[in-house]
Design a protein around this motif. Structure first.
Motif, PDB file in Angstrom:
ATOM      1  N   GLN A 119      40.731  31.352  47.316  1.00 46.06           N
ATOM      2  CA  GLN A 119      41.150  32.451  48.187  1.00 46.06           C
ATOM      3  C   GLN A 119      41.777  31.939  49.473  1.00 46.06           C
ATOM      4  OE1 GLN A 119      37.990  35.225  48.938  1.00 46.06           O
ATOM      5  NE2 GLN A 119      39.364  36.802  49.734  1.00 46.06           N
ATOM      6  N   ARG A 171      49.358  32.798  42.719  1.00 44.01           N
ATOM      7  CA  ARG A 171      48.736  34.112  42.638  1.00 44.01           C
ATOM      8  C   ARG A 171      48.071  34.416  41.291  1.00 44.01           C
ATOM      9  NH1 ARG A 171      52.769  38.139  46.076  1.00 44.01           N
ATOM     10  NH2 ARG A 171      52.352  37.175  48.109  1.00 44.01           N
ATOM     11  N   PRO A 172      48.719  34.151  40.152  1.00 39.04           N
ATOM     12  CA  PRO A 172      48.050  34.483  38.881  1.00 39.04           C
ATOM     13  C   PRO A 172      46.701  33.796  38.713  1.00 39.04           C
ATOM     14  CG  PRO A 172      50.372  34.041  38.522  1.00 39.04           C
ATOM     15  CD  PRO A 172      50.087  33.660  39.935  1.00 39.04           C
ATOM     16  N   TYR A 173      46.624  32.520  39.084  1.00 41.05           N
ATOM     17  CA  TYR A 173      45.351  31.802  38.976  1.00 41.05           C
ATOM     18  C   TYR A 173      44.304  32.428  39.876  1.00 41.05           C
ATOM     19  CZ  TYR A 173      41.881  28.165  39.869  1.00 41.05           C
ATOM     20  OH  TYR A 173      40.698  27.493  40.048  1.00 41.05           O
ATOM     21  N   GLU A 212      44.203  35.471  41.182  1.00 38.82           N
ATOM     22  CA  GLU A 212      43.842  36.835  40.782  1.00 38.82           C
ATOM     23  C   GLU A 212      42.943  36.830  39.555  1.00 38.82           C
ATOM     24  OE1 GLU A 212      47.602  38.665  40.258  1.00 38.82           O
ATOM     25  OE2 GLU A 212      47.991  38.917  42.418  1.00 38.82           O
ATOM     26  N   ARG A 213      43.245  35.965  38.588  1.00 39.01           N
ATOM     27  CA  ARG A 213      42.415  35.907  37.385  1.00 39.01           C
ATOM     28  C   ARG A 213      41.033  35.353  37.703  1.00 39.01           C
ATOM     29  NH1 ARG A 213      40.472  38.441  33.523  1.00 39.01           N
ATOM     30  NH2 ARG A 213      39.915  37.241  31.670  1.00 39.01           N
ATOM     31  N   LEU A 214      40.971  34.338  38.577  1.00 36.66           N
ATOM     32  CA  LEU A 214      39.679  33.795  38.977  1.00 36.66           C
ATOM     33  C   LEU A 214      38.857  34.848  39.701  1.00 36.66           C
ATOM     34  CD1 LEU A 214      37.748  31.401  39.230  1.00 36.66           C
ATOM     35  CD2 LEU A 214      38.986  30.703  41.284  1.00 36.66           C
ATOM     36  N   GLU A 215      39.513  35.646  40.539  1.00 38.78           N
ATOM     37  CA  GLU A 215      38.796  36.713  41.241  1.00 38.78           C
ATOM     38  C   GLU A 215      38.263  37.748  40.255  1.00 38.78           C
ATOM     39  OE1 GLU A 215      39.553  39.982  44.833  1.00 38.78           O
ATOM     40  OE2 GLU A 215      41.182  38.692  44.131  1.00 38.78           O
ATOM     41  N   GLU A 216      39.039  38.062  39.227  1.00 29.34           N
ATOM     42  CA  GLU A 216      38.570  39.012  38.218  1.00 29.34           C
ATOM     43  C   GLU A 216      37.322  38.497  37.503  1.00 29.34           C
ATOM     44  OE1 GLU A 216      41.708  39.854  35.533  1.00 29.34           O
ATOM     45  OE2 GLU A 216      43.029  40.740  37.048  1.00 29.34           O
ATOM     46  N   VAL A 217      37.348  37.211  37.141  1.00 25.48           N
ATOM     47  CA  VAL A 217      36.196  36.630  36.443  1.00 25.48           C
ATOM     48  C   VAL A 217      34.963  36.645  37.350  1.00 25.48           C
ATOM     49  CG1 VAL A 217      35.281  34.511  35.421  1.00 25.48           C
ATOM     50  CG2 VAL A 217      37.639  35.212  34.949  1.00 25.48           C
ATOM     51  N   ARG A 246      34.344  38.589  39.928  1.00 23.44           N
ATOM     52  CA  ARG A 246      33.876  39.961  40.151  1.00 23.44           C
ATOM     53  C   ARG A 246      33.150  40.506  38.928  1.00 23.44           C
ATOM     54  NH1 ARG A 246      35.315  42.944  44.475  1.00 23.44           N
ATOM     55  NH2 ARG A 246      36.716  41.976  45.999  1.00 23.44           N
ATOM     56  N   GLN A 295      45.257  30.527  48.606  1.00 22.12           N
ATOM     57  CA  GLN A 295      46.262  31.573  48.450  1.00 22.12           C
ATOM     58  C   GLN A 295      46.717  32.103  49.801  1.00 22.12           C
ATOM     59  OE1 GLN A 295      46.227  34.447  45.021  1.00 22.12           O
ATOM     60  NE2 GLN A 295      44.079  33.860  44.982  1.00 22.12           N
TER      61      GLN A 295
END
Length: 305
Positions: free
Chosen positions: A243, A43-45, A47-52, A54, A246
């Protein structure tokens, strides 16, 4: 005596069933630790990839060119949506498969009511069986992933999804899948050991983050090297695979947790049923003994008379 024999047979059968459900519960408990750790670690990977991604998508208007990346293009006109339905290959997991199948079917019917055709990629035998029972065609099928082949399975599904959304030529696709306007993913989100939440989320086109309120403080925009368009071209396919990975991790952990809960409940129900049958057996046995005693006493009294 026939009733006693039948009751003894039922008690033996339920005891054998309890042995199976108890063993399945212990196996699921042992597997759950590894699956839960894998789901939480991923999850951390993601979520952080999704933030970048976005953040890049939110500033994509500043990039050169009208179309920054095909996976960001808002399409319309095909009248079709893609749906990836992620289930398990096996049952005996309570409502795990039924819940996500129901959520996926409701979404498909809602899209059909809006005049759009659903192109379904089924991942998992339970989803394929369910869609076949409701007469919903399936464009592609994959067996449910395991922790061993999860990465490869996510790559296969991601390639098919991108081929549907980004056809190589006008209406042409080497995989044989028709082009679609949007792609959605239906899966079970692993919230906790006791809770698996069915979700239907859009994965393509990648959506920009919601605009912040005017009163919110605007952070300093990050600097990217190379330019945003080049980064998006590299990161968007990776983010799509992440995605899907996950979702598969969540599905595996959720399936095992649901099976453990279902087998625990089945074991408890079997224990309760054994107690009830044992009480019934003892009552019938006592009644049979009483009848035999009454017959002996009656015979003895008759001989005396």
């Amino acid at each position: 005596m026939a009733n006693l024999k039948e009751t003894r047979g039922r008690i033996a059968a339920v005891k054998n069933t309890r042995k199976i459900t108890s063993a399945m519960s212990r196996i699921a408990a042992a597997r759950l630790v590894k699956a839960q750790q894998a789901a939480m670690a991923a999850r951390p990977y993601g979520e952080r990839l999704e933030e970048v991604v976005r953040a890049l998508v939110g500033n994509a208007a500043e990039c050169e060119g009208e179309a920054v990346h095909p996976l960001l293009t808002q399409r319309s006109g095909t009248g079709r949506v893609g749906v990836v339905l992620l289930t398990a290959d096996r049952g005996l997991a309570g409502g795990f498969n039924a819940n996500v199948n129901r959520a996926g079917l409701q979404f498909i019917r809602r899209e059909r009511g809006g005049g759009r055709e659903a192109i379904v990629i089924a991942v998992g035998k339970k989803g394929r069986s369910f869609l076949g029972a409701v007469q919903q065609p399936i464009a592609r099928f994959h067996e449910a992933p395991t922790l061993v082949n999860l990465v490869e399975r996510a790559k296969e599904v991601a390639a098919e999804v991108m081929a549907m959304f980004e056809p190589a030529a006008e209406g042409a696709d080497p995989t044989g899948l028709p082009p679609v306007d949007t792609v959605y993913l239906a899966y079970n989100y692993f919230r906790s050991v006791l809770t698996q939440e069915p979700r239907v989320v859009q994965i393509l086109p990648v959506r920009a983050p919601e605009p912040t309120s005017p009163d919110a403080s605007v952070p300093v925009p990050p600097l990217f090297e190379p330019d945003r368009a080049s980064l998006l071209g590299h990161l968007l396919p990776i983010a799509l695979e992440a995605q899907l990975q996950q979702a598969m991790f969540n599905s595996i952990a959720g399936e095992i947790a649901a099976r453990r809960s279902a087998m625990d409940s089945a074991t408890d129900n079997a224990t309760e049923l054994i107690s009830e049958l044992t009480l019934k057996y003892n009552r019938e046995r006592q009644a049979a003994i009483t009848r035999e005693l009454m017959e002996i006493i009656g015979g003895a009294e008759a001989l005396k008379g």
